[in-house]
Design a protein around this motif. Structure first.
Motif, short mmCIF file in Angstrom:
data_model
loop_
_atom_site.label_atom_id
_atom_site.label_comp_id
_atom_site.label_asym_id
_atom_site.label_seq_id
_atom_site.Cartn_x
_atom_site.Cartn_y
_atom_site.Cartn_z
N VAL A 12 -45.77 -0.46 -59.08
CA VAL A 12 -44.74 -1.19 -59.81
C VAL A 12 -45.06 -1.15 -61.29
O VAL A 12 -46.20 -0.91 -61.69
N ARG A 13 -44.04 -1.38 -62.12
CA ARG A 13 -44.20 -1.41 -63.56
C ARG A 13 -43.59 -2.69 -64.10
O ARG A 13 -42.53 -3.13 -63.63
N TYR A 14 -44.30 -3.30 -65.06
CA TYR A 14 -43.81 -4.56 -65.60
C TYR A 14 -44.33 -4.77 -67.02
O TYR A 14 -45.18 -4.02 -67.52
N PHE A 15 -43.79 -5.81 -67.68
CA PHE A 15 -44.18 -6.15 -69.05
C PHE A 15 -44.76 -7.56 -69.08
O PHE A 15 -44.36 -8.42 -68.29
N GLU A 16 -45.70 -7.78 -69.98
CA GLU A 16 -46.25 -9.10 -70.24
C GLU A 16 -46.06 -9.44 -71.72
O GLU A 16 -46.01 -8.54 -72.57
N SER A 17 -45.96 -10.74 -72.00
CA SER A 17 -45.84 -11.25 -73.38
C SER A 17 -44.47 -10.92 -74.00
O SER A 17 -43.76 -11.81 -74.47
N THR A 18 -44.11 -9.63 -74.02
CA THR A 18 -42.82 -9.24 -74.58
C THR A 18 -42.30 -8.02 -73.86
O THR A 18 -43.08 -7.21 -73.34
N ALA A 19 -41.00 -7.90 -73.79
CA ALA A 19 -40.37 -6.75 -73.14
C ALA A 19 -39.10 -6.40 -73.91
O ALA A 19 -38.49 -7.25 -74.57
#
Length: 670
Positions: free
Chosen positions: A100-107
C-alpha cells in the motif's frame, strides 16, 4: 506529585478525545492555471500526527484509494487521472496481503484539466481514506465547486454532462429484501425518523468505551521492566550487584553518602538506557518506526538479528563490545570523582554486561519499534533501566539483604538458554512478515505452528535436562522451578497442535500468519450477520421481538478483523450474538451506489451521500456521534441504546458482560 497530576490530566484529555468525532485530515482545494488552455485542480491535505492518507490506485481488496469524482462539468475536459504528489510511503500491509502507499503529515493530489470554452464550471468531490494505528475513518469526501473565465474565444456551448442534481430528501429505508428471511418485509412499522433519531446523549449516560490501545504505553513499560528483570539474573549482571553495592557503602564512612551514591548509580543507568531509546527514535524517525511493522527488509534483518542473539545465548559465541571501550571508561571513572565518576561506572556496567543484556535490549527495541509509536523505544528502555537499577538501590538501603542473595551458578545459564529459545521463536514472527510480502509461501500458518511446537518442545526437554549446551554444567538434578517451567513449555507446545488443523489458537493469533494461509482448516465456528441493511434488520428484529447489535465496520478495518477472530469466535460470545441478538453489520466503505444520491445538511455543511457506505457512515455519525471502526452498539427495536458503546478491546469477559447487560436492559423494557 505535580508530574503525576500532569500525566493524569494528559490521559484524561486523550480519553476524552476518543469519545468525539475525529477530524484528523483537513483539505484545501484550489485551481491553478498553467496556460491559456491548461490548468490543475490541487487538493492539499494537512494530516494530524499518527494518521495517514492512502494514495491512488491501490487495487481491489485493499484500503480506500483517493479518487477524483465529477458530478457536473462544462467548458473543460479532464486530462489523465488523479496524481499523488509528495513524500509517498510504500510498505507491505499484513492484513491486505499487498503493498500500500500513503502520506503522512501532508499530502497533495493533482488533477490536470483542459479548457475548451471561454467559461467553465466543474462540481464534484475528492474521496479518500485515512487511518491511524487504532482505527480508520469511513470514506471521506472533499466537495468542490469551481467556475471562472478563460482567455479562449466563445464557441458553441458544450453539452452539459447528464448528471442531475438531486433535491434534498430524507433517507428512506430500502424496500428490497436481501435474503430469504426478509423476502416478505416491506416498509418498517417504526418510522425512519425514530430509527435515525440521534441517541448521543443516551450513550453518554451509559458511559463511553475506549480502546485497549489507550493503555499501550503502560504495556510497553511493563514489557521493558520484565526484560530488565530477566537481564538481572544473567551471568553478566547478577555477580556485579554485591560488589558494586559494597563498593558504594565502603568508599565513604558516611552511610547516607553511600546510599546517595547508589541512588545516583541507579539513576545513571536509567539515563543511559532511556537515552538509547531516544537515540533509536532520532536515528530512524517517526515515519520509519511506523513502517517497521510491515517493511519486509527490516523484518528479515530483525529475524537474522534474533537468530544471532539466540545462537549467542545457546553458547555458540559471545557478543561483546571491544574491551578497550570498557577499559577506557573504567580508567576515566577512577581518574575523576563525584557524580561524573559514578555515571562512568554505570556506563562501564552497560558495556561489560552487553553480552547478556544486548540480545534482550535488541529484542525489546525491535518489538516496541514495530508498534509504530514514536516514544515507544524510550518508554521500553525506561522500564528496562528501572528494573536493572532497582537492586543496586535496594541493597544499598538494606545491606543485610546481600547475605540472602542467591549465589551465582549454573541456573543463570539456564535463563540465558531459555531466552535463546524465546528469541528464536520470535524470529519466526518477523520472517513470516517477509514471507507474506514476497509470496514465498514457505511459512504458512501450519508450517509456522509446527516450528513453534518443535521449539517449545525442545525448550521443555532442555529444562528437564535432556538436552545440554556448551556452558551447561553436568549437574543432572532438576529443581522444582525448572520442572514447572518445563511443564509450561511442553503444555504450550501441546496446546498449539490443534492449530495444525485450523483451531484459532487465540493465545498466538497475534504472532502466527493469518488463517487464510492455512491449507487444511476444519474450524467453522464463525459469526455471520443476517443483515447488512439497517432498516430491514430493525424491522426483522421488531417482528421477532429481539434486540439489535449494530456492527459498524469496514472492509479495510484491521482491528475489526482482530475482534472477529479473537472475540467473536469465543463459544459464549458467538452463542449470545447468534441466539439473542439480530446482528446488523454495516460496512462504511461499501461502494454500492444508492438508487439515487441524497443531499443532506450536517453541521451546517451540505453533503451528498452517493453509496451505501456513505449512508451507514452518516448513520454512525449523526445517530451515535462516532466515526471510527470497529464500533459496536446495542439498541432496542426503536433505535434506543441498551448499553454503552464498545470499541476495540479483545477482553472476552468484558465483551460478554457488554452483551449480557444490553440483553438484561432490553428485557427490563419489555
Amino acid at each position: 506529585m505535580r508530574k503525576l497530576c500532569s500525566f493524569l490530566l494528559l490521559m484524561f484529555v486523550v480519553l476524552a478525545a476518543h469519545a468525539q468525532i475525529q477530524d484528523p485530515v483537513k483539505f484545501k482545494t484550489e485551481l491553478k492555471a498553467l496556460s491559456d488552455t491548461e490548468g490543475e485542480i490541487i487538493f492539499t491535505a494537512a494530516i494530524d500526527p499518527g494518521w495517514h492518507v492512502y494514495s491512488t490506485n491501490l487495487g481491489d481488496g485493499g484500503p480506500i484509494s483517493a479518487t477524483f469524482n465529477v458530478d457536473k462539468k462544462n467548458g473543460l475536459e479532464l486530462v489523465g487521472k488523479l496524481k499523488p504528489v509528495g513524500n509517498e510511503i510504500s510498505t507491505f500491509d499484513k492484513l491486505f496481503q499487498m503493498k500500500v502507499r500513503y502520506f503522512e503529515s501532508t499530502a497533495q493530489f493533482v488533477q490536470k484539466i483542459k479548457f475548451i470554452a471561454s467559461t467553465y464550471t466543474i462540481e464534484g468531490y475528492l474521496e479518500y481514506g485515512a487511518c491511524d494505528d487504532e482505527s480508520c475513518l469511513p470514506p471521506t469526501q472533499v466537495p468542490f465547486n469551481l467556475s471562472g473565465k478563460t482567455t479562449l474565444k466563445a464557441t458553441e456551448p458544450v453539452a452539459e454532462s447528464k448528471v442531475e442534481l438531486q433535491k434534498e430528501v430524507e433517507i428512506e429505508p430500502e424496500t428490497v429484501a436481501t435474503s430469504a428471511d426478509t423476502a416478505a418485509v416491506v416498509k418498517p412499522a417504526v418510522s425512519a425518523d425514530i430509527l435515525w433519531k440521534p441517541v448521543i446523549d443516551d450513550l453518554q449516560a451509559y458511559g463511553e468505551e475506549h480502546s485497549q490501545e489507550d493503555m499501550s504505553w503502560i504495556y510497553i513499560f511493563i514489557t521493558g521492566f520484565l526484560g530488565g528483570l530477566l537481564a538481572l539474573f544473567t551471568p553478566c549482571v547478577w555477580p556485579i550487584i554485591p560488589m558494586t553495592v559494597s563498593f558504594f557503602l565502603k568508599r565513604s564512612k558516611d552511610r547516607k553518602k553511600g546510599i546517595r551514591d547508589a541512588w545516583t548509580y541507579g539513576a545513571s543507568i536509567v539515563v543511559i538506557y532511556v537515552t538509547l531509546g531516544l537515540a533509536i527514535t532520532a536515528i530512524f524517525g517517526a515515519s520509519a518506526l511506523n513502517a517497521l511493522s510491515t517493511n519486509a527488509v527490516f523484518n528479515i534483518l530483525f529475524c537474522l538479528m534474533l537468530i544471532v542473539f539466540a545462537a549467542s545465548f545457546f553458547g555458540a559465541f559471545e557478543i561483546t563490545l571491544p574491551s578497550k571501550w570498557s577499559n577506557a571508561v573504567d580508567s576515566k571513572a577512577e581518574a575523576t570523582g563525584g557524580l561524573i565518576s559514578i555515571f562512568l561506572m554505570a556506563f562501564t556496567l552497560s558495556l561489560v554486561s552487553f553480552s547478556c543484556t544486548g540480545p534482550i535490549i535488541g529484542f525489546l527495541l525491535v518489538q516496541v519499534s514495530t508498534t509504530g509509536s514514536v516514544i515507544a523505544p524510550a518508554i521500553g528502555m525506561l522500564g528496562f533501566a528501572i528494573a536493572l537499577a532497582l537492586p543496586f538501590t535496594l541493597f544499598a538501603l538494606f545491606p543485610s539483604w546481600l547475605k540472602s542473595m542467591p549465589k551465582s551458578g549454573g541456573w543463570m545459564n539456564v535463563i540465558k538458554v531459555t531466552l535463546g529459545f524465546l528469541e528464536l521463536a520470535f524470529a519466526l514472527k518477523f520472517l513470516s512478515v517477509a514471507d507474506l510480502a514476497y509470496g514465498w509461501r514457505i511459512l504458512d500458518r501450519e508450517t509456522f505452528l509446527a516450528l513453534w511446537i518443535v521449539i517449545f518442545a525442545l525448550l521443555g526437554f532442555y529444562l528437564l535436562g535432556k538436552i545440554k549446551f556448551p556452558h551447561d554444567d553436568d549437574d543432572t538434578k532438576i529443581g522444582v522451578s525448572r520442572f514447572f517451567m518445563a511443564l509450561v513449555s511442553l503444555a504450550f507446545a501441546v496446546y498449539m497442535v490443534p492449530g495444525l488443523w485450523g483451531a484459532p489458537l487465540k493465545a498466538v493469533s497475534a504472532f502466527a500468519p493469518p488463517m487464510k494461509t492455512q491449507d487444511f482448516n476444519l474450524y467453522t465456528n464463525e459469526v455471520h450477520a443476517k443483515f447488512d441493511d439497517y432498516d430491514l434488520g430493525m424491522e426483522y428484529a421488531r417482528l421477532h421481538n429481539k434486540p439489535v447489535m449494530l456492527d459498524f465496520t469496514g472492509y479495510g478495518c484491521v482491528n475489526c478483523r482482530k475482534m472477529e477472530l479473537a472475540v467473536w469466535t469465543d463459544p459464549t460470545v458467538s452463542k449470545i450474538i447468534n441466539d439473542d441478538y439480530v446482528l446488523i453489520t454495516l460496512y462504511v466503505d461499501n461502494k454500492t451506489p444508492l438508487s439515487e444520491p441524497v443531499k443532506i445538511m450536517e453541521n451546517g455543511t451540505e453533503r451528498t451521500l452517493r453509496t451505501v457506505g456513505d449512508k451507514w457512515s452518516y448513520l454512525q455519525r449523526v445517530k451515535f456521534g462516532a466515526n471510527a471502526q470497529p464500533f459496536y452498539v446495542l439498541i432496542d427495536n426503536e433505535g434506543k441504546p441498551l448499553n454503552k458503546s464498545y470499541a476495540y478491546n479483545e477482553d472476552i469477559p468484558k465483551y460478554i458482560e457488554f452483551l449480557r447487560t444490553g440483553l438484561e436492559n432490553y428485557r427490563k423494557e419489555k
